[in-house]
Design a protein around this motif. Structure first.
Motif, PDB file in Angstrom:
ATOM      1  N   ASN A 282       0.867  -1.173   0.000  1.00 43.80           N
ATOM      2  CA  ASN A 282       0.000   0.000   0.000  1.00 43.80           C
ATOM      3  C   ASN A 282       0.908   1.229   0.000  1.00 43.80           C
ATOM      4  OD1 ASN A 282      -1.867   2.016   0.483  1.00 43.80           O
ATOM      5  ND2 ASN A 282      -2.749   1.070   2.303  1.00 43.80           N
ATOM      6  N   ILE A 283       1.388   1.636  -1.179  1.00 34.53           N
ATOM      7  CA  ILE A 283       2.477   2.619  -1.233  1.00 34.53           C
ATOM      8  C   ILE A 283       2.067   4.026  -0.791  1.00 34.53           C
ATOM      9  CG2 ILE A 283       3.697   1.305  -3.002  1.00 34.53           C
ATOM     10  CD1 ILE A 283       2.948   3.439  -5.030  1.00 34.53           C
ATOM     11  N   TRP A 284       0.766   4.334  -0.793  1.00 36.31           N
ATOM     12  CA  TRP A 284       0.334   5.653  -0.297  1.00 36.31           C
ATOM     13  C   TRP A 284      -0.240   5.578   1.118  1.00 36.31           C
ATOM     14  CZ3 TRP A 284      -1.295   4.328  -5.433  1.00 36.31           C
ATOM     15  CH2 TRP A 284      -0.521   4.939  -6.436  1.00 36.31           C
ATOM     16  N   GLY A 285      -0.354   4.365   1.647  1.00 32.17           N
ATOM     17  CA  GLY A 285      -0.856   4.201   3.005  1.00 32.17           C
ATOM     18  C   GLY A 285      -2.322   4.539   3.160  1.00 32.17           C
ATOM     19  N   ARG A 286      -3.091   4.414   2.075  1.00 34.24           N
ATOM     20  CA  ARG A 286      -4.503   4.805   2.150  1.00 34.24           C
ATOM     21  C   ARG A 286      -5.395   3.636   2.574  1.00 34.24           C
ATOM     22  NH1 ARG A 286      -7.477   8.607  -1.316  1.00 34.24           N
ATOM     23  NH2 ARG A 286      -7.868   9.430   0.747  1.00 34.24           N
ATOM     24  N   PRO A 287      -6.380   3.899   3.447  1.00 32.14           N
ATOM     25  CA  PRO A 287      -7.248   2.829   3.946  1.00 32.14           C
ATOM     26  C   PRO A 287      -8.012   2.090   2.842  1.00 32.14           C
ATOM     27  CG  PRO A 287      -7.522   4.819   5.255  1.00 32.14           C
ATOM     28  CD  PRO A 287      -6.683   5.196   4.073  1.00 32.14           C
ATOM     29  N   LYS A 288      -8.341   2.769   1.747  1.00 34.84           N
ATOM     30  CA  LYS A 288      -9.161   2.126   0.714  1.00 34.84           C
ATOM     31  C   LYS A 288      -8.344   1.415  -0.366  1.00 34.84           C
ATOM     32  CE  LYS A 288      -9.871   6.112  -2.400  1.00 34.84           C
ATOM     33  NZ  LYS A 288     -10.885   6.966  -3.030  1.00 34.84           N
TER      34      LYS A 288
ATOM     35  N   GLU B   8      -5.549  11.309   8.381  1.00 34.43           N
ATOM     36  CA  GLU B   8      -4.851  10.220   7.680  1.00 34.43           C
ATOM     37  C   GLU B   8      -3.350  10.451   7.557  1.00 34.43           C
ATOM     38  OE1 GLU B   8      -5.301   8.590   3.225  1.00 34.43           O
ATOM     39  OE2 GLU B   8      -7.179   8.532   4.340  1.00 34.43           O
ATOM     40  N   ARG B   9      -2.943  11.721   7.422  1.00 38.18           N
ATOM     41  CA  ARG B   9      -1.521  12.042   7.247  1.00 38.18           C
ATOM     42  C   ARG B   9      -1.130  13.216   8.137  1.00 38.18           C
ATOM     43  NH1 ARG B   9      -0.498  14.541   2.549  1.00 38.18           N
ATOM     44  NH2 ARG B   9      -2.662  14.829   1.894  1.00 38.18           N
ATOM     45  N   ASP B  10       0.149  13.275   8.474  1.00 34.84           N
ATOM     46  CA  ASP B  10       0.700  14.425   9.199  1.00 34.84           C
ATOM     47  C   ASP B  10       1.531  15.262   8.237  1.00 34.84           C
ATOM     48  OD1 ASP B  10      -0.366  13.709  11.712  1.00 34.84           O
ATOM     49  OD2 ASP B  10       1.310  12.335  12.071  1.00 34.84           O
TER      50      ASP B  10
ATOM     51  N   TYR C 147       7.281   8.435   3.909  1.00 37.71           N
ATOM     52  CA  TYR C 147       6.761   7.385   3.029  1.00 37.71           C
ATOM     53  C   TYR C 147       6.067   6.315   3.870  1.00 37.71           C
ATOM     54  CZ  TYR C 147       9.879   9.279  -0.599  1.00 37.71           C
ATOM     55  OH  TYR C 147      10.516  10.091  -1.506  1.00 37.71           O
ATOM     56  N   PRO C 148       4.882   5.866   3.474  1.00 41.06           N
ATOM     57  CA  PRO C 148       4.188   4.821   4.239  1.00 41.06           C
ATOM     58  C   PRO C 148       4.852   3.452   4.103  1.00 41.06           C
ATOM     59  CG  PRO C 148       2.659   6.073   2.862  1.00 41.06           C
ATOM     60  CD  PRO C 148       4.031   6.407   2.398  1.00 41.06           C
TER      61      PRO C 148
ATOM     62  N   VAL D 211       2.267  20.531  -2.403  1.00 37.58           N
ATOM     63  CA  VAL D 211       0.816  20.697  -2.214  1.00 37.58           C
ATOM     64  C   VAL D 211       0.229  19.474  -1.508  1.00 37.58           C
ATOM     65  CG1 VAL D 211      -1.391  20.756  -3.478  1.00 37.58           C
ATOM     66  CG2 VAL D 211       0.456  22.327  -4.100  1.00 37.58           C
ATOM     67  N   TYR D 212       0.703  18.301  -1.886  1.00 39.49           N
ATOM     68  CA  TYR D 212       0.253  17.065  -1.241  1.00 39.49           C
ATOM     69  C   TYR D 212       0.730  16.989   0.207  1.00 39.49           C
ATOM     70  CZ  TYR D 212       0.035  12.044  -0.208  1.00 39.49           C
ATOM     71  OH  TYR D 212      -0.196  10.818   0.376  1.00 39.49           O
ATOM     72  N   ARG D 213       2.000  17.298   0.436  1.00 33.14           N
ATOM     73  CA  ARG D 213       2.550  17.240   1.797  1.00 33.14           C
ATOM     74  C   ARG D 213       1.860  18.239   2.730  1.00 33.14           C
ATOM     75  NH1 ARG D 213       4.480  12.449   1.743  1.00 33.14           N
ATOM     76  NH2 ARG D 213       6.384  12.114   0.541  1.00 33.14           N
ATOM     77  N   ALA D 214       1.427  19.390   2.170  1.00 31.20           N
ATOM     78  CA  ALA D 214       0.761  20.418   2.980  1.00 31.20           C
ATOM     79  C   ALA D 214      -0.699  20.067   3.280  1.00 31.20           C
ATOM     80  CB  ALA D 214       0.830  21.763   2.268  1.00 31.20           C
ATOM     81  N   LYS D 215      -1.156  18.938   2.748  1.00 29.06           N
ATOM     82  CA  LYS D 215      -2.524  18.451   2.960  1.00 29.06           C
ATOM     83  C   LYS D 215      -3.589  19.369   2.368  1.00 29.06           C
ATOM     84  CE  LYS D 215      -3.781  16.379   6.725  1.00 29.06           C
ATOM     85  NZ  LYS D 215      -4.055  16.035   8.124  1.00 29.06           N
ATOM     86  N   PHE D 216      -3.256  20.049   1.271  1.00 26.91           N
ATOM     87  CA  PHE D 216      -4.267  20.831   0.571  1.00 26.91           C
ATOM     88  C   PHE D 216      -5.181  19.923  -0.238  1.00 26.91           C
ATOM     89  CE2 PHE D 216      -1.081  24.591   0.406  1.00 26.91           C
ATOM     90  CZ  PHE D 216      -1.471  25.002   1.664  1.00 26.91           C
ATOM     91  N   VAL D 217      -4.722  18.723  -0.528  1.00 31.57           N
ATOM     92  CA  VAL D 217      -5.477  17.723  -1.300  1.00 31.57           C
ATOM     93  C   VAL D 217      -5.241  16.347  -0.685  1.00 31.57           C
ATOM     94  CG1 VAL D 217      -5.451  18.976  -3.509  1.00 31.57           C
ATOM     95  CG2 VAL D 217      -3.535  17.506  -2.896  1.00 31.57           C
ATOM     96  N   PRO D 218      -6.121  15.366  -0.987  1.00 27.01           N
ATOM     97  CA  PRO D 218      -5.984  14.059  -0.339  1.00 27.01           C
ATOM     98  C   PRO D 218      -4.968  13.117  -0.976  1.00 27.01           C
ATOM     99  CG  PRO D 218      -7.990  14.122  -1.654  1.00 27.01           C
ATOM    100  CD  PRO D 218      -7.412  15.501  -1.689  1.00 27.01           C
ATOM    101  N   THR D 219      -4.658  13.283  -2.270  1.00 22.89           N
ATOM    102  CA  THR D 219      -3.766  12.346  -2.954  1.00 22.89           C
ATOM    103  C   THR D 219      -2.770  13.085  -3.847  1.00 22.89           C
ATOM    104  OG1 THR D 219      -5.111  12.065  -4.959  1.00 22.89           O
ATOM    105  CG2 THR D 219      -5.665  10.663  -3.058  1.00 22.89           C
ATOM    106  N   VAL D 220      -1.712  12.376  -4.235  1.00 20.96           N
ATOM    107  CA  VAL D 220      -0.734  12.970  -5.154  1.00 20.96           C
ATOM    108  C   VAL D 220      -1.349  13.216  -6.528  1.00 20.96           C
ATOM    109  CG1 VAL D 220       1.338  12.114  -4.022  1.00 20.96           C
ATOM    110  CG2 VAL D 220       0.183  10.657  -5.675  1.00 20.96           C
ATOM    111  N   PHE D 221      -2.309  12.391  -6.895  1.00 24.28           N
ATOM    112  CA  PHE D 221      -2.978  12.566  -8.189  1.00 24.28           C
ATOM    113  C   PHE D 221      -3.849  13.818  -8.179  1.00 24.28           C
ATOM    114  CE2 PHE D 221      -2.132   8.085  -7.568  1.00 24.28           C
ATOM    115  CZ  PHE D 221      -1.474   7.743  -8.743  1.00 24.28           C
TER     116      PHE D 221
END
Length: 205
Positions: free
Chosen positions: A18-24, A161-163, A190-191, A100-110
């Motif tokens: 689970n390379i992004w560490g996402r529950p789904k 979900e992320r810090d 990295y998860p 932008v992803y690390r700052a948690k402005f969005v849920p995924t890298v995509f």
């Protein structure tokens, strides 16, 4: 703009992690590869196979980076003085979509890539819509005023979900983040285990 034609979570199943560490992630329920042959027992990987897997995992983690783009980033890391593996991670983490992803402005890298592409982000007060834009330490990245009420942004900022890592100084109320410094590999959250040293070996062989 590049486009991923296969389902992004097939990467998880292909890697077996689970390379992004996402529950789904489907790997949580189906811990085997995609396709009709996915449940076959895997043989032991060769050194080259391990290097290739490490490269594909690191490249896949950052979303829609093409092979050409990734090899160009590696070439830049190799050109600079210092540890190539550390420099490679630093360059990947300096991309605007990664910040932008690390700052948690969005849920995924995509989502980060699309968010930047659609003009929702400013860097040092100016709109930037290039996901590969290289941020420098001290750059201030913020969500544009007209985009701050988007459900995507509000939900991502509130998600447990992320810090936010230490090399990003976030002001969640102002929806601003300062890229404080280029991180070392050990600082990047990295998860799963990433092996940039094997990526270096892959390109060096």
């Amino acid at each position: 703009m590049t486009k991923r034609h296969s389902q992004k979570y097939k990467i998880d199943r292909r890697m077996g992690e689970n390379i992004w560490g996402r529950p789904k992630s489907p790997i949580n329920a189906r811990p085997y590869g995609p396709g009709q042959h996915g449940q076959r027992r895997k043989g032991k990987l060769s050194d080259f196979g391990m290097q290739l897997m490490a490269k594909q995992k690191l490249k896949g983690y950052y979303g829609n980076i093409t092979e050409k783009q990734f090899s160009r980033i590696y070439a830049e890391a190799q050109r600079r003085r210092g540890n190539t593996a550390e420099l490679l991670i630093g360059l990947l983490e300096s991309r605007l979509d990664a910040v932008v992803y690390r700052a948690k402005f969005v849920p995924t890298v995509f989502a980060a890539r699309q968010f930047v592409n659609h003009g929702h982000v400013k860097v040092n007060g100016r709109k930037v819509n290039i996901p590969s834009y290289v941020c420098k330490p001290g750059d201030v990245i913020e969500v544009r005023d007209r985009s701050r009420s988007m459900a995507l942004v509000l939900e991502a900022l509130q998600s447990p979900e992320r810090d936010v890592p230490d090399y990003i100084d976030l002001d969640p109320k102002a929806m601003k983040a300062t890229y404080a410094r280029i991180p070392e590999f050990a600082e990047v959250p990295y998860p799963v285990k990433m092996e940039p040293n094997l990526v270096v070996e892959f390109y060096s062989s």
